[in-house]
Write a protein that holds these residues in place. Sequence first.
Motif, PDB file in Angstrom:
ATOM      1  N   PRO A 303      35.934  51.497 -13.760  1.00  0.00           N
ATOM      2  CA  PRO A 303      36.273  51.347 -15.291  1.00  0.00           C
ATOM      3  C   PRO A 303      37.655  51.112 -15.499  1.00  0.00           C
ATOM      4  O   PRO A 303      37.941  50.556 -16.677  1.00  0.00           O
ATOM      5  CB  PRO A 303      35.811  52.691 -15.589  1.00  0.00           C
ATOM      6  CG  PRO A 303      35.596  53.555 -14.276  1.00  0.00           C
ATOM      7  CD  PRO A 303      35.393  52.707 -13.265  1.00  0.00           C
ATOM      8  N   GLY A 304      38.674  51.146 -14.711  1.00  0.00           N
ATOM      9  CA  GLY A 304      39.959  50.948 -15.126  1.00  0.00           C
ATOM     10  C   GLY A 304      40.232  49.399 -15.193  1.00  0.00           C
ATOM     11  O   GLY A 304      41.067  49.097 -15.769  1.00  0.00           O
ATOM     12  N   LYS A 305      39.385  48.661 -14.655  1.00  0.00           N
ATOM     13  CA  LYS A 305      39.569  47.195 -14.856  1.00  0.00           C
ATOM     14  C   LYS A 305      39.198  46.703 -16.384  1.00  0.00           C
ATOM     15  O   LYS A 305      39.457  45.591 -16.650  1.00  0.00           O
ATOM     16  CB  LYS A 305      38.731  46.223 -13.993  1.00  0.00           C
ATOM     17  CG  LYS A 305      39.226  46.524 -12.726  1.00  0.00           C
ATOM     18  CD  LYS A 305      38.376  46.132 -11.540  1.00  0.00           C
ATOM     19  CE  LYS A 305      38.521  44.272 -11.480  1.00  0.00           C
ATOM     20  NZ  LYS A 305      37.840  43.849 -10.391  1.00  0.00           N
ATOM     21  N   TYR A 306      38.758  47.581 -17.284  1.00  0.00           N
ATOM     22  CA  TYR A 306      38.437  47.417 -18.708  1.00  0.00           C
ATOM     23  C   TYR A 306      40.135  47.339 -19.207  1.00  0.00           C
ATOM     24  O   TYR A 306      40.522  46.639 -20.050  1.00  0.00           O
ATOM     25  CB  TYR A 306      37.641  48.507 -19.494  1.00  0.00           C
ATOM     26  CG  TYR A 306      36.345  47.883 -19.414  1.00  0.00           C
ATOM     27  CD1 TYR A 306      35.770  46.770 -20.225  1.00  0.00           C
ATOM     28  CD2 TYR A 306      35.472  48.638 -18.578  1.00  0.00           C
ATOM     29  CE1 TYR A 306      34.433  46.680 -20.107  1.00  0.00           C
ATOM     30  CE2 TYR A 306      33.983  48.310 -18.560  1.00  0.00           C
ATOM     31  CZ  TYR A 306      33.744  47.312 -19.266  1.00  0.00           C
ATOM     32  OH  TYR A 306      32.171  47.166 -19.375  1.00  0.00           O
ATOM     33  N   GLY A 342      40.552  53.760  -9.763  1.00  0.00           N
ATOM     34  CA  GLY A 342      40.304  54.863 -10.870  1.00  0.00           C
ATOM     35  C   GLY A 342      40.714  56.327 -10.095  1.00  0.00           C
ATOM     36  O   GLY A 342      41.453  56.272  -9.233  1.00  0.00           O
ATOM     37  N   ILE A 343      40.549  57.232 -10.705  1.00  0.00           N
ATOM     38  CA  ILE A 343      41.115  58.643 -10.271  1.00  0.00           C
ATOM     39  C   ILE A 343      40.117  59.354  -9.425  1.00  0.00           C
ATOM     40  O   ILE A 343      39.088  59.396  -9.513  1.00  0.00           O
ATOM     41  CB  ILE A 343      41.633  59.484 -11.612  1.00  0.00           C
ATOM     42  CG1 ILE A 343      40.220  59.692 -12.308  1.00  0.00           C
ATOM     43  CG2 ILE A 343      42.608  58.875 -12.451  1.00  0.00           C
ATOM     44  CD1 ILE A 343      40.763  61.146 -13.224  1.00  0.00           C
ATOM     45  N   GLN A 344      41.043  60.040  -8.580  1.00  0.00           N
ATOM     46  CA  GLN A 344      40.501  61.195  -7.740  1.00  0.00           C
ATOM     47  C   GLN A 344      41.020  62.270  -8.184  1.00  0.00           C
ATOM     48  O   GLN A 344      42.024  62.517  -8.256  1.00  0.00           O
ATOM     49  CB  GLN A 344      40.726  60.979  -6.284  1.00  0.00           C
ATOM     50  CG  GLN A 344      40.303  61.953  -5.482  1.00  0.00           C
ATOM     51  CD  GLN A 344      41.006  61.874  -3.942  1.00  0.00           C
ATOM     52  OE1 GLN A 344      41.582  60.598  -3.689  1.00  0.00           O
ATOM     53  NE2 GLN A 344      41.099  63.111  -3.189  1.00  0.00           N
ATOM     54  N   ILE A 459      44.890  61.487  -8.705  1.00  0.00           N
ATOM     55  CA  ILE A 459      45.368  60.731  -7.729  1.00  0.00           C
ATOM     56  C   ILE A 459      44.791  59.627  -8.086  1.00  0.00           C
ATOM     57  O   ILE A 459      43.752  59.330  -8.057  1.00  0.00           O
ATOM     58  CB  ILE A 459      44.816  61.242  -6.306  1.00  0.00           C
ATOM     59  CG1 ILE A 459      45.673  62.504  -5.856  1.00  0.00           C
ATOM     60  CG2 ILE A 459      45.538  60.134  -5.230  1.00  0.00           C
ATOM     61  CD1 ILE A 459      45.351  63.253  -4.830  1.00  0.00           C
ATOM     62  N   CYS A 460      45.715  58.432  -8.201  1.00  0.00           N
ATOM     63  CA  CYS A 460      44.861  56.952  -8.209  1.00  0.00           C
ATOM     64  C   CYS A 460      45.395  56.473  -6.734  1.00  0.00           C
ATOM     65  O   CYS A 460      46.449  56.141  -6.352  1.00  0.00           O
ATOM     66  CB  CYS A 460      45.704  56.296  -9.185  1.00  0.00           C
ATOM     67  SG  CYS A 460      45.260  56.972 -10.690  1.00  0.00           S
TER      68      CYS A 460
END
Lengths: 481, 184
Positions: A303-306, A342-344, A459-460
């Motif tokens: 989703p971070g690619k938006y 994305g995040i962990q 964490i990314c």
Amino acid sequence: MPHRLPENGLVVFAKRACETCAMVEPVLGELARSGQALTVFTQDDPGFPAILRPVDDTALENSFRFDVEAVPTVIRLDGGRETARTFGWNRSEWERVTGIAGLGQGLPAMRPGCGSKSREPGVHEQLFARYGDTGLTSRRITLDAWDDEAEACFERGWSDGLPVVPPTPTRILRMLEGTRRRPDEIIGEVPPNLSPITVEKVAINAVMAGCRPDYMPVVIAALEAALQPEFTLHGLLCTTCFSGPIIVVNGPIARQIGMNSGINCLGQGNRANATIGRALQLIVRNVGGGRPGELDRAVLGGPGKYTFCFAEDESDPTWQPLAVARGVAPGRNAVTLFQGDGIQGFVDQRSRTPQELTRSLAMSLLAVAHPKLCEFTNAMLVLVPEHYAIFRDAGWDRARITRELHAAMVRPGKDVIQGAHGVGEGVAASRRDEMVAKFWPEGLLIVHAGGQAGLFSAICAGWTGGRFRHESKPVTREIVT
Amino acid sequence: MTPGLELCDPTAETASALRPRTAPLTTLAGSTVALMDIGKMRGDEFIDRLEQLCRERGVATRRYKKPTNTRVAPREMIADIAASCQAVIIALSDCGSCTSCSTHDLNDLDKRGLAGVSVLTEEFRHAFDQQKAAIGFDAAAIYVPHPMQNKTTAELHAFAEESIDRILAAICAASEPTPLEHAA
């Protein structure tokens, strides 16, 4: 088309809504009877003034071309050129411009006029886009009057899947007001097609992303950072991995443009956070040609690619901001671009001491990419205020936290080599007898952000391109406003 | 077409402003071609002959007829065509609304992966180009003479005979012009 005017004569701009214009209606009659050619443009009511035959200028084209600022305005033309002008009602000025004595007997000597409709907020830019020399050079696409402009943008493949703001010349001109850079200046070449990108194209994509003009310096800096060779945007956008550019903004500009560094700052709901990151991705798509399924080959994406853009919380003076740690002078504006996923989530509500928290964070950080992969990716740790407070209250600063975390992530090679513990993945078998670090010394970026309540940091994971330590690196760049 | 909003191209402008159409089929064998009658008067006479000519060439077809040429096709019809056919021939546009609506239908089916072509009368060449530009879609068209409404059935059939090979070539790259006398 502009109205054709006599070479010599008088031109008046007026609107019914202006009381002064209504007051001088008899004076306009006097001008008409004087034998001079008289053209009256009306800005609002085509039937005003009723005693004359006004020219309808409700489209405001003539008002724009004569740069009318107030009504009534009286202009004298001699040989097709303007030789005199006045506005409002001022008998002596009107007499000077028209050359007629004794105008408007019974009227007060002077009365101010009203603003021209062509100068109302937002109107001038639209008129400039329509009638002015905009200097915009991008290909124009004219839609049918019945077309839905949002659908038209989808049809042309300009969207990331969400609606875009249609890039009209007016909006682009407004966006360009957010930067001092010239529209035709080339910022660089955008992969994968290595297409040159001008400031104008940046503005078009920023419009589509939903940016405000004051975000432009951040968008341009982010693009410039992304185009630095060491950022390896080319590989990043084409990769089969999950990653994309994560943008961290530092400096006073983040607060000036209303960026979120607090509650839900990695989530939805803030226009600047959402649209700056999106603008960069739209540039990659539209200018670079990096489209999923074509050259963007992400097996899953993320989703971070938006969009993935946020500001660092710099409100705690004990915390050294990320950009400062990376060489930018304190108080300056900067972007840092990190190639990340994305995040962990990192959940730890039990640690009370910095030592405990370090060991705990290290356990989660070791899982980045794969627990047995080392010096393979970088990582970004978004440390929330409550977790940072545990370090701060013990006197640990950024440098100490970073150092201690690295130290806590060194393991015997025999535990992480390929095949160890029955798992094929891992580091090369030749490292069996070494002590192996998880990340390169510069490979762990820590950002302080998030709401004041909640012991939940993030964490990314970094992109796998980070295994080429000297070839692919995060980039920090100062924002020039 | 009435000009509407003007947009600036956000791309590097290295490609056409038009989206490429779905590539023509490599073969018509095993494929079904939708014959979409746009619902305009006399179009059915042209399509009747087109259907015969396809049959003579061994091309499987399926007939559809829009309720009116003045609207885009019903969603159910578009879905049915997309599910049942691999290519589409849309005919016969000889007015502004037919041209506009049928080009939208062609675009809709193209995005669903059907190779398509629109048949129009010569008079609407410019309107078709304008509609293509407005949609941003590099649609294919074959033109027959204008006007058609005052023609006899035999003359409309002759239009079909004269254009069949060009129409099939637009939806199938391998389609060879077949002389009528050899087809049977």
